[in-house]
Structures are given as structure tokens and as C-alpha cells.
Design a protein around this motif. Structure first.
Motif, PDB file in Angstrom:
ATOM      1  N   ARG A  47       0.743  -0.976   0.030  1.00  0.00           N
ATOM      2  CA  ARG A  47       0.156  -0.214   0.214  1.00  0.00           C
ATOM      3  C   ARG A  47       0.359   0.962  -0.325  1.00  0.00           C
ATOM      4  O   ARG A  47       0.394   2.193  -0.110  1.00  0.00           O
ATOM      5  N   LEU A  48       1.860   1.259   0.475  1.00  0.00           N
ATOM      6  CA  LEU A  48       2.812   2.324   0.497  1.00  0.00           C
ATOM      7  C   LEU A  48       3.602   2.616  -0.295  1.00  0.00           C
ATOM      8  O   LEU A  48       4.159   3.558  -0.316  1.00  0.00           O
ATOM      9  N   GLY A  49       4.367   0.899  -1.007  1.00  0.00           N
ATOM     10  CA  GLY A  49       4.849   1.618  -2.651  1.00  0.00           C
ATOM     11  C   GLY A  49       6.449   1.561  -2.199  1.00  0.00           C
ATOM     12  O   GLY A  49       7.091   1.168  -2.768  1.00  0.00           O
ATOM     13  N   LEU A  50       6.339   1.381  -0.589  1.00  0.00           N
ATOM     14  CA  LEU A  50       8.077   1.046   0.522  1.00  0.00           C
ATOM     15  C   LEU A  50       7.937  -0.235   0.797  1.00  0.00           C
ATOM     16  O   LEU A  50       6.989  -0.097   1.161  1.00  0.00           O
ATOM     17  N   PRO A  51       9.210  -0.816   0.650  1.00  0.00           N
ATOM     18  CA  PRO A  51       9.830  -1.956   2.245  1.00  0.00           C
ATOM     19  C   PRO A  51       9.521  -0.467   2.970  1.00  0.00           C
ATOM     20  O   PRO A  51      10.636  -0.137   3.661  1.00  0.00           O
ATOM     21  N   LEU A  52       9.322  -1.477   4.357  1.00  0.00           N
ATOM     22  CA  LEU A  52       9.270  -0.509   5.434  1.00  0.00           C
ATOM     23  C   LEU A  52      10.176  -1.840   6.484  1.00  0.00           C
ATOM     24  O   LEU A  52      11.061  -0.863   7.657  1.00  0.00           O
ATOM     25  N   PHE A  53      10.944  -2.561   6.418  1.00  0.00           N
ATOM     26  CA  PHE A  53      11.429  -3.757   7.101  1.00  0.00           C
ATOM     27  C   PHE A  53      12.722  -4.162   5.693  1.00  0.00           C
ATOM     28  O   PHE A  53      12.612  -4.474   5.307  1.00  0.00           O
ATOM     29  N   GLU A  54      13.884  -4.178   6.799  1.00  0.00           N
ATOM     30  CA  GLU A  54      15.201  -5.096   6.152  1.00  0.00           C
ATOM     31  C   GLU A  54      14.598  -6.183   6.490  1.00  0.00           C
ATOM     32  O   GLU A  54      14.794  -6.331   7.804  1.00  0.00           O
ATOM     33  N   ARG A  55      14.953  -7.366   5.496  1.00  0.00           N
ATOM     34  CA  ARG A  55      14.406  -8.762   6.070  1.00  0.00           C
ATOM     35  C   ARG A  55      16.218  -9.489   6.294  1.00  0.00           C
ATOM     36  O   ARG A  55      17.213  -9.593   5.349  1.00  0.00           O
ATOM     37  N   ARG A  56      16.434 -10.041   7.486  1.00  0.00           N
ATOM     38  CA  ARG A  56      17.700 -10.445   7.273  1.00  0.00           C
ATOM     39  C   ARG A  56      17.473 -12.045   7.947  1.00  0.00           C
ATOM     40  O   ARG A  56      16.299 -12.605   8.247  1.00  0.00           O
ATOM     41  N   HIS A  57      18.670 -12.669   7.601  1.00  0.00           N
ATOM     42  CA  HIS A  57      18.803 -13.897   8.644  1.00  0.00           C
ATOM     43  C   HIS A  57      17.878 -14.409  10.086  1.00  0.00           C
ATOM     44  O   HIS A  57      17.020 -15.326  10.067  1.00  0.00           O
ATOM     45  N   ARG A  58      18.453 -13.577  10.502  1.00  0.00           N
ATOM     46  CA  ARG A  58      17.987 -13.316  12.286  1.00  0.00           C
ATOM     47  C   ARG A  58      16.831 -12.555  12.698  1.00  0.00           C
ATOM     48  O   ARG A  58      16.579 -12.723  13.893  1.00  0.00           O
ATOM     49  N   GLY A  59      16.431 -12.202  11.634  1.00  0.00           N
ATOM     50  CA  GLY A  59      15.133 -10.954  12.113  1.00  0.00           C
ATOM     51  C   GLY A  59      14.934 -10.195  11.229  1.00  0.00           C
ATOM     52  O   GLY A  59      15.338  -9.810  10.213  1.00  0.00           O
ATOM     53  N   LEU A  60      14.481  -8.612  11.955  1.00  0.00           N
ATOM     54  CA  LEU A  60      14.644  -7.412  10.917  1.00  0.00           C
ATOM     55  C   LEU A  60      14.601  -6.860  11.135  1.00  0.00           C
ATOM     56  O   LEU A  60      15.596  -6.501  12.523  1.00  0.00           O
ATOM     57  N   ALA A  61      14.846  -6.224  10.075  1.00  0.00           N
ATOM     58  CA  ALA A  61      15.641  -4.267  10.828  1.00  0.00           C
ATOM     59  C   ALA A  61      14.529  -3.451  10.020  1.00  0.00           C
ATOM     60  O   ALA A  61      14.043  -3.196   8.941  1.00  0.00           O
ATOM     61  N   LEU A  62      14.271  -1.907  10.721  1.00  0.00           N
ATOM     62  CA  LEU A  62      13.806  -0.965  10.198  1.00  0.00           C
ATOM     63  C   LEU A  62      14.400  -0.410   9.018  1.00  0.00           C
ATOM     64  O   LEU A  62      15.909   0.094   9.497  1.00  0.00           O
ATOM     65  N   SER A  63      14.003   0.254   7.701  1.00  0.00           N
ATOM     66  CA  SER A  63      14.592   0.310   6.281  1.00  0.00           C
ATOM     67  C   SER A  63      14.489   2.055   6.589  1.00  0.00           C
ATOM     68  O   SER A  63      13.150   1.745   7.828  1.00  0.00           O
ATOM     69  N   PRO A  64      14.534   3.268   5.826  1.00  0.00           N
ATOM     70  CA  PRO A  64      14.585   4.201   6.041  1.00  0.00           C
ATOM     71  C   PRO A  64      13.033   4.656   6.389  1.00  0.00           C
ATOM     72  O   PRO A  64      12.543   5.301   6.908  1.00  0.00           O
ATOM     73  N   ALA A  65      12.545   4.216   5.577  1.00  0.00           N
ATOM     74  CA  ALA A  65      10.552   4.962   5.386  1.00  0.00           C
ATOM     75  C   ALA A  65      10.155   3.677   6.359  1.00  0.00           C
ATOM     76  O   ALA A  65       9.591   4.125   6.886  1.00  0.00           O
ATOM     77  N   GLY A  66      10.742   3.144   7.007  1.00  0.00           N
ATOM     78  CA  GLY A  66      10.174   2.006   8.139  1.00  0.00           C
ATOM     79  C   GLY A  66      10.238   3.249   9.626  1.00  0.00           C
ATOM     80  O   GLY A  66       9.721   3.800  10.517  1.00  0.00           O
TER      81      GLY A  66
END
Length: 300
Positions: A47-66
């Protein structure tokens, strides 16, 4: 990308994922399944048109938009929770937040909730409806009534009613266009469709007719609507034939406002489920849950 505002339930799910930095941990804290949470996050990103998270091997990290969104969401949710808590204390009345979809809220809850208020005047019920609710209550709901299969609602859910579906229309439509003696005849009529994004989680006309051995030819007249309450309103207005979920449209059938267009009735393992939230053990929440169970057990 849509410019429509995100609903509060999605923002609470996003906040939990951002705080835990792990979808499995966030889903467990919210009382929902990890696939359901992942699906809701993906829908937000679409819906927003941008990723909110960076998917990593052991979890997530917020993207700049996130990070930008989470700064606003975190502060807003804190203020909302503080205000809600202050109001509840002032009123000295327990507030039970019940999450469900628009169809259940409009067609089952609203005709009956006055009876609960009369029997339990010391409990306030706040109904939170969302068209895309799935998996479990969001972080702010005490209880949910959700549609889906066992794999979607989790092991703690209790099925209230199976998905049982028949074709319904107004008496005037049946008198003018009927009788409809075969399922094939139904496929030739103006059909009222519930439209929605993503994978179908319920019977639609194509799957319902297919189980009866009918393939609907492309290009037949019909009307698509984005909420089930609009589908039922169109059926009441004589605009065509709708799929009627028994348990939701029973009152309309009993009153004669709607009639069965054909006797065929199909059932699936899906249905409506009572799903406990984080506040499920509170006395007021248990009373709401017991009332819902009792009404379904009595068929009332």
C-alpha cells in the motif's frame, strides 16, 4: 501505491514487529500466527509502495521508510493508549475491545449487542471492524471473531460456526426471474460478488458453482462490491443473487427480506472462530466470550 490511510490495527502490528525486530516473536506477543503477521506487513508495504523492513537472516531491521513511520506510530500509539486508559479509569467501566470483520459486525453483532448491554450494563463493548482482519486480534483487542481456516486462526481459537453458504435474493427478484430449478440457471443470472485483494479465503461464485458442477461463462452480467454488507444491500434491492453465509443472513431469511434462490447449500472446514487476545482472562472479556458462545449454542 494507495493514498488511503492505514488502519489502526495495521499500525499496531507494525509497531510490534519494529519493537521485537523478529516476526515470530512479535506474532507470539500479539497472539497471532507468524504467517498472518507477515501477510499484514506485506500488505502495508504494498500500500505504501516502499519496504518497511530489511529482512535479515535472524530477524528484521527497519528500513529508512520504516524508521520514519515508526517514529510517528510509536508516539501516536502511546498517546492513544494513555488516553484510553485515562478514560476507562474515569468511567470505572471495563471496556472490552472486540475485533471482527465488517460482515460479522453488521449482520450478527449489531442486531444482538443491545441484548448484551441490557444483561451486562457494567461492561462496555467496543467493536473494532476491519475488512482485512486475519490471524488474530491486533495488539489493542481483547477478543476477536474471525473468519478463516484452523491454520489461519491458531490453536487457541474455538470455532463458533462452519462456513455454510447458499444462494439468496429478494422475493421480488425470485418472482420476476425465477424459479431457478438448477445451479446452471443461477450461473446465467446477475450475480453479486464480494471482491477483495489477495487469495480467496471464502467461497466465491466461481468456487461455489464449481462444486455444483457449473462453469460460469465469461461475460455474464454481475456486480462486484468490496464489502459483504454492500453485497447484501444489493440483494435486498433486487439487483441480483448473492451468496448467503448462514449464521449471518438467517435473520433476513426468517423475516422474508431475503429468500433462498436455490436449495443448494455447501459447507467447508472454514468458519467463524472465537480467538482470545492478550486480555482473554479478564472477567469482563470472559463474560463477552461466554455471551457469544451462548448465542451461537442457542442458535439465537
Amino acid at each position: 501505491m494507495s493514498r488511503d490511510p492505514l488502519d489502526l490495527g495495521c499500525l499496531r502490528l507494525f509497531d510490534a514487529a519494529a519493537r521485537h525486530e523478529n516476526l515470530s516473536h512479535a506474532a507470539a506477543a500479539l497472539g497471532m500466527t507468524q504467517p498472518a503477521l507477515s501477510y499484514r506487513i506485506r500488505r502495508m508495504e504494498e500500500r505504501l509502495g516502499l519496504p518497511l523492513f530489511e529482512r535479515r537472516h535472524r530477524g528484521l531491521a527497519l528500513s529508512p521508510a520504516g524508521r520514519t513511520l515508526h517514529e510517528a506510530v510509536r508516539d501516536s500509539l502511546e498517546r492513544l493508549d494513555q488516553a484510553t486508559a485515562a478514560i476507562a479509569v474515569q468511567a470505572e467501566t471495563p471496556v472490552v475491545r472486540l475485533a471482527t470483520d465488517y460482515a460479522f459486525a453488521a449482520l450478527w453483532l449489531m442486531p444482538r449487542v443491545a441484548g448484551f448491554r441490557a444483561a451486562h450494563p457494567g461492561i462496555a463493548v467496543q467493536i473494532v471492524a476491519s475488512q482485512e482482519l486475519a490471524g488474530g486480534p491486533d495488539g489493542g483487542a481483547d477478543l476477536a471473531v474471525l473468519f478463516g481456516g484452523r491454520d489461519e486462526v491458531g490453536a487457541g481459537a474455538e470455532r463458533l460456526i462452519a462456513e455454510r453458504v447458499t444462494a439468496v435474493c429478494s422475493p421480488a427478484f425470485l418472482a420476476e426471474q425465477g424459479p431457478f430449478e438448477s445451479p446452471q440457471r443461477l450461473g446465467e443470472l446477475p450475480l453479486l460478488h464480494l471482491e477483495g485483494a489477495g487469495e480467496r479465503r471464502w467461497y466465491d461464485w466461481e468456487s461455489w458453482l464449481a462444486e455444483l458442477g457449473v462453469t460460469r461463462r465469461p461475460g455474464r452480467p454481475g456486480l462486484g462490491l468490496n464489502t459483504y454488507t454492500l453485497v447484501i444491500q444489493a440483494a435486498l434491492a433486487g439487483q441480483g443473487v448473492a451468496l448467503g453465509w448462514l449464521g449471518l443472513v438467517d435473520g433476513l431469511l426468517e423475516s422474508g427480506a431475503l429468500v433462498r434462490a436455490h436449495p443448494a447449500e455447501l459447507e467447508s472446514p472454514r468458519g467463524y472462530w472465537l480467538v482470545p487476545g492478550p486480555g482473554g482472562r479478564l472477567p469482563a472479556v470472559r463474560q463477552v466470550a461466554d455471551w457469544i458462545r451462548g448465542r451461537f449454542a442457542a442458535g439465537a
